[in-house]
Design a protein around this motif. Structure first.
Motif, PDB file in Angstrom:
ATOM      1  N   LYS A  57      45.770  15.055 -44.725  1.00  0.00           N
ATOM      2  CA  LYS A  57      46.243  13.793 -45.292  1.00  0.00           C
ATOM      3  C   LYS A  57      45.172  13.067 -46.095  1.00  0.00           C
ATOM      4  CE  LYS A  57      49.651  13.095 -41.656  1.00  0.00           C
ATOM      5  NZ  LYS A  57      49.970  12.372 -40.421  1.00  0.00           N
ATOM      6  N   ASN A  58      43.911  13.312 -45.794  1.00  0.00           N
ATOM      7  CA  ASN A  58      42.836  12.518 -46.387  1.00  0.00           C
ATOM      8  C   ASN A  58      41.785  13.290 -47.168  1.00  0.00           C
ATOM      9  OD1 ASN A  58      43.627   9.892 -45.177  1.00  0.00           O
ATOM     10  ND2 ASN A  58      43.325  11.053 -43.299  1.00  0.00           N
ATOM     11  N   TYR A  59      41.718  14.594 -46.989  1.00  0.00           N
ATOM     12  CA  TYR A  59      40.670  15.385 -47.618  1.00  0.00           C
ATOM     13  C   TYR A  59      41.255  16.660 -48.191  1.00  0.00           C
ATOM     14  CZ  TYR A  59      37.832  12.108 -45.087  1.00  0.00           C
ATOM     15  OH  TYR A  59      37.292  10.941 -44.620  1.00  0.00           O
ATOM     16  N   SER A  60      40.495  17.286 -49.051  1.00  0.00           N
ATOM     17  CA  SER A  60      40.929  18.553 -49.616  1.00  0.00           C
ATOM     18  C   SER A  60      39.910  19.634 -49.326  1.00  0.00           C
ATOM     19  CB  SER A  60      41.098  18.438 -51.132  1.00  0.00           C
ATOM     20  OG  SER A  60      41.423  19.712 -51.681  1.00  0.00           O
ATOM     21  N   PRO A  61      40.400  20.832 -49.033  1.00  0.00           N
ATOM     22  CA  PRO A  61      39.475  21.958 -48.935  1.00  0.00           C
ATOM     23  C   PRO A  61      39.075  22.381 -50.346  1.00  0.00           C
ATOM     24  CG  PRO A  61      41.711  22.750 -48.809  1.00  0.00           C
ATOM     25  CD  PRO A  61      41.789  21.242 -48.833  1.00  0.00           C
ATOM     26  N   ARG A  62      38.037  23.205 -50.396  1.00  0.00           N
ATOM     27  CA  ARG A  62      37.710  23.844 -51.671  1.00  0.00           C
ATOM     28  C   ARG A  62      38.659  25.024 -51.828  1.00  0.00           C
ATOM     29  NH1 ARG A  62      31.826  25.354 -50.128  1.00  0.00           N
ATOM     30  NH2 ARG A  62      33.067  25.760 -48.287  1.00  0.00           N
ATOM     31  N   PHE A  63      39.158  25.198 -53.031  1.00  0.00           N
ATOM     32  CA  PHE A  63      39.980  26.358 -53.351  1.00  0.00           C
ATOM     33  C   PHE A  63      39.086  27.306 -54.139  1.00  0.00           C
ATOM     34  CE2 PHE A  63      43.137  23.399 -52.169  1.00  0.00           C
ATOM     35  CZ  PHE A  63      44.349  24.055 -51.968  1.00  0.00           C
ATOM     36  N   LYS A  64      38.568  28.323 -53.456  1.00  0.00           N
ATOM     37  CA  LYS A  64      37.693  29.291 -54.098  1.00  0.00           C
ATOM     38  C   LYS A  64      38.533  30.327 -54.826  1.00  0.00           C
ATOM     39  CE  LYS A  64      34.287  28.588 -50.485  1.00  0.00           C
ATOM     40  NZ  LYS A  64      33.668  29.173 -49.303  1.00  0.00           N
ATOM     41  N   THR A  65      37.897  31.112 -55.669  1.00  0.00           N
ATOM     42  CA  THR A  65      38.620  32.098 -56.484  1.00  0.00           C
ATOM     43  C   THR A  65      39.531  33.000 -55.656  1.00  0.00           C
ATOM     44  OG1 THR A  65      36.892  32.015 -58.157  1.00  0.00           O
ATOM     45  CG2 THR A  65      38.351  33.940 -58.198  1.00  0.00           C
ATOM     46  N   PRO A  66      39.067  33.572 -54.534  1.00  0.00           N
ATOM     47  CA  PRO A  66      39.986  34.412 -53.744  1.00  0.00           C
ATOM     48  C   PRO A  66      41.187  33.621 -53.204  1.00  0.00           C
ATOM     49  CG  PRO A  66      37.710  34.754 -53.038  1.00  0.00           C
ATOM     50  CD  PRO A  66      37.704  33.596 -53.982  1.00  0.00           C
ATOM     51  N   ASP A  67      40.957  32.340 -52.866  1.00  0.00           N
ATOM     52  CA  ASP A  67      42.048  31.486 -52.390  1.00  0.00           C
ATOM     53  C   ASP A  67      43.081  31.290 -53.494  1.00  0.00           C
ATOM     54  OD1 ASP A  67      40.671  31.027 -49.922  1.00  0.00           O
ATOM     55  OD2 ASP A  67      39.566  29.363 -50.851  1.00  0.00           O
ATOM     56  N   ILE A  68      42.604  30.992 -54.685  1.00  0.00           N
ATOM     57  CA  ILE A  68      43.485  30.748 -55.827  1.00  0.00           C
ATOM     58  C   ILE A  68      44.301  32.001 -56.135  1.00  0.00           C
ATOM     59  CG2 ILE A  68      43.523  30.278 -58.320  1.00  0.00           C
ATOM     60  CD1 ILE A  68      41.091  28.364 -57.761  1.00  0.00           C
ATOM     61  N   LYS A  69      43.661  33.144 -56.107  1.00  0.00           N
ATOM     62  CA  LYS A  69      44.373  34.410 -56.363  1.00  0.00           C
ATOM     63  C   LYS A  69      45.469  34.636 -55.315  1.00  0.00           C
ATOM     64  CE  LYS A  69      40.563  36.959 -58.570  1.00  0.00           C
ATOM     65  NZ  LYS A  69      41.155  37.117 -59.876  1.00  0.00           N
ATOM     66  N   ARG A  70      45.107  34.480 -54.049  1.00  0.00           N
ATOM     67  CA  ARG A  70      46.034  34.728 -52.942  1.00  0.00           C
ATOM     68  C   ARG A  70      47.203  33.739 -52.959  1.00  0.00           C
ATOM     69  NH1 ARG A  70      42.423  34.189 -49.620  1.00  0.00           N
ATOM     70  NH2 ARG A  70      42.819  32.095 -48.845  1.00  0.00           N
ATOM     71  N   ILE A  71      46.906  32.464 -53.146  1.00  0.00           N
ATOM     72  CA  ILE A  71      47.941  31.430 -53.116  1.00  0.00           C
ATOM     73  C   ILE A  71      48.855  31.533 -54.331  1.00  0.00           C
ATOM     74  CG2 ILE A  71      48.348  28.929 -53.164  1.00  0.00           C
ATOM     75  CD1 ILE A  71      45.626  28.733 -51.551  1.00  0.00           C
ATOM     76  N   SER A  72      48.284  31.782 -55.488  1.00  0.00           N
ATOM     77  CA  SER A  72      49.123  31.892 -56.688  1.00  0.00           C
ATOM     78  C   SER A  72      50.069  33.092 -56.570  1.00  0.00           C
ATOM     79  CB  SER A  72      48.280  31.978 -57.965  1.00  0.00           C
ATOM     80  OG  SER A  72      47.444  33.097 -57.947  1.00  0.00           O
ATOM     81  N   LYS A  73      49.586  34.193 -56.014  1.00  0.00           N
ATOM     82  CA  LYS A  73      50.444  35.365 -55.801  1.00  0.00           C
ATOM     83  C   LYS A  73      51.574  35.014 -54.841  1.00  0.00           C
ATOM     84  CE  LYS A  73      50.290  40.179 -54.317  1.00  0.00           C
ATOM     85  NZ  LYS A  73      49.480  41.264 -53.771  1.00  0.00           N
ATOM     86  N   HIS A  74      51.239  34.325 -53.764  1.00  0.00           N
ATOM     87  CA  HIS A  74      52.231  33.915 -52.770  1.00  0.00           C
ATOM     88  C   HIS A  74      53.297  32.998 -53.380  1.00  0.00           C
ATOM     89  CE1 HIS A  74      53.820  32.611 -48.871  1.00  0.00           C
ATOM     90  NE2 HIS A  74      53.712  31.368 -49.304  1.00  0.00           N
ATOM     91  N   LEU A  75      52.864  32.086 -54.240  1.00  0.00           N
ATOM     92  CA  LEU A  75      53.793  31.132 -54.867  1.00  0.00           C
ATOM     93  C   LEU A  75      54.456  31.683 -56.124  1.00  0.00           C
ATOM     94  CD1 LEU A  75      51.691  27.851 -54.496  1.00  0.00           C
ATOM     95  CD2 LEU A  75      53.632  28.591 -53.087  1.00  0.00           C
ATOM     96  N   LYS A  76      54.078  32.919 -56.464  1.00  0.00           N
ATOM     97  CA  LYS A  76      54.611  33.570 -57.669  1.00  0.00           C
ATOM     98  C   LYS A  76      54.315  32.746 -58.926  1.00  0.00           C
ATOM     99  CE  LYS A  76      58.268  36.115 -55.219  1.00  0.00           C
ATOM    100  NZ  LYS A  76      57.713  36.028 -53.914  1.00  0.00           N
ATOM    101  N   LEU A  77      53.073  32.301 -58.999  1.00  0.00           N
ATOM    102  CA  LEU A  77      52.576  31.546 -60.147  1.00  0.00           C
ATOM    103  C   LEU A  77      51.375  32.284 -60.728  1.00  0.00           C
ATOM    104  CD1 LEU A  77      52.370  27.932 -58.623  1.00  0.00           C
ATOM    105  CD2 LEU A  77      54.085  28.747 -60.255  1.00  0.00           C
ATOM    106  N   ARG A  78      51.132  32.076 -62.009  1.00  0.00           N
ATOM    107  CA  ARG A  78      49.871  32.545 -62.574  1.00  0.00           C
ATOM    108  C   ARG A  78      48.767  31.646 -62.014  1.00  0.00           C
ATOM    109  NH1 ARG A  78      52.829  32.251 -67.322  1.00  0.00           N
ATOM    110  NH2 ARG A  78      51.433  30.629 -68.123  1.00  0.00           N
ATOM    111  N   GLU A  79      47.568  32.174 -61.906  1.00  0.00           N
ATOM    112  CA  GLU A  79      46.453  31.381 -61.384  1.00  0.00           C
ATOM    113  C   GLU A  79      46.289  30.094 -62.191  1.00  0.00           C
ATOM    114  OE1 GLU A  79      42.945  33.882 -60.963  1.00  0.00           O
ATOM    115  OE2 GLU A  79      44.244  35.494 -60.255  1.00  0.00           O
TER     116      GLU A  79
END
Length: 161
Positions: A57-79
């Motif tokens: 609710k108050n903070y954000s994690p860092r989204f590192k390159t492997p995170d972005i790749k994995r999450i974008s694939k999961h959401l069916k979005l381009r990075e």
């Protein structure tokens, strides 16, 4: 050991910030690392993150390159789409969520990308690893909004007596 609950942890954290800081500065690393697994497990047994979610609710994690790749694939979005829609660069040059609470946090405090969440989220609150000692400023900050960190720190203080 004083029981840390969702009702009393903030007061305990406020009262003990100096104690935590002093403890982290003088702690015996090996002794602390031996205690962390048990204290971490006990804290998670008594505190349910879904009743709190202050981190999301108050903070954000860092989204590192492997995170972005994995999450974008999961959401069916381009990075680039994931970055454009949900992320921004912070002052340290790390990708973080654009808004608070986290875009992926539901009203029920469940994470909509839990299975592919950023590695910072997987590791948070770092109470079972040496980050608790290696980054004392982060530990102190986390103790101001996470009851798990307070529970572990209180356990360390109690065991250090």
């Amino acid at each position: 050991m004083a029981e840390i609950t969702l009702n009393n942890w903030q007061k305990k954290s406020e009262e003990h910030q100096k104690l935590y800081k002093n403890y982290l500065q003088r702690a015996d690393k090996n002794k602390v690392l031996k205690q962390l697994p048990e204290l971490h497990e006990k804290a998670f047994e008594k505190i349910d993150c879904l009743n709190c979610a202050a981190c999301c609710k108050n903070y954000s994690p860092r989204f590192k390159t492997p995170d972005i790749k994995r999450i974008s694939k999961h959401l069916k979005l381009r990075e680039s789409e994931l970055i454009e829609q949900y992320l921004t660069l912070d002052t340290d040059g790390d990708y973080v969520v654009k808004s608070k609470p986290c875009t992926f946090l539901g009203a029920d405090n469940f994470c909509s990308i839990y299975d592919v969440r950023p590695s910072d989220c997987v590791r948070f609150p770092y109470t079972d690893e040496d980050v608790i000692l290696k980054r004392p400023q982060l530990t102190l900050k986390n103790s101001t909004f996470c009851p798990i960190v307070v529970s572990v720190m209180e356990g360390l203080l109690e065991n250090g007596k």
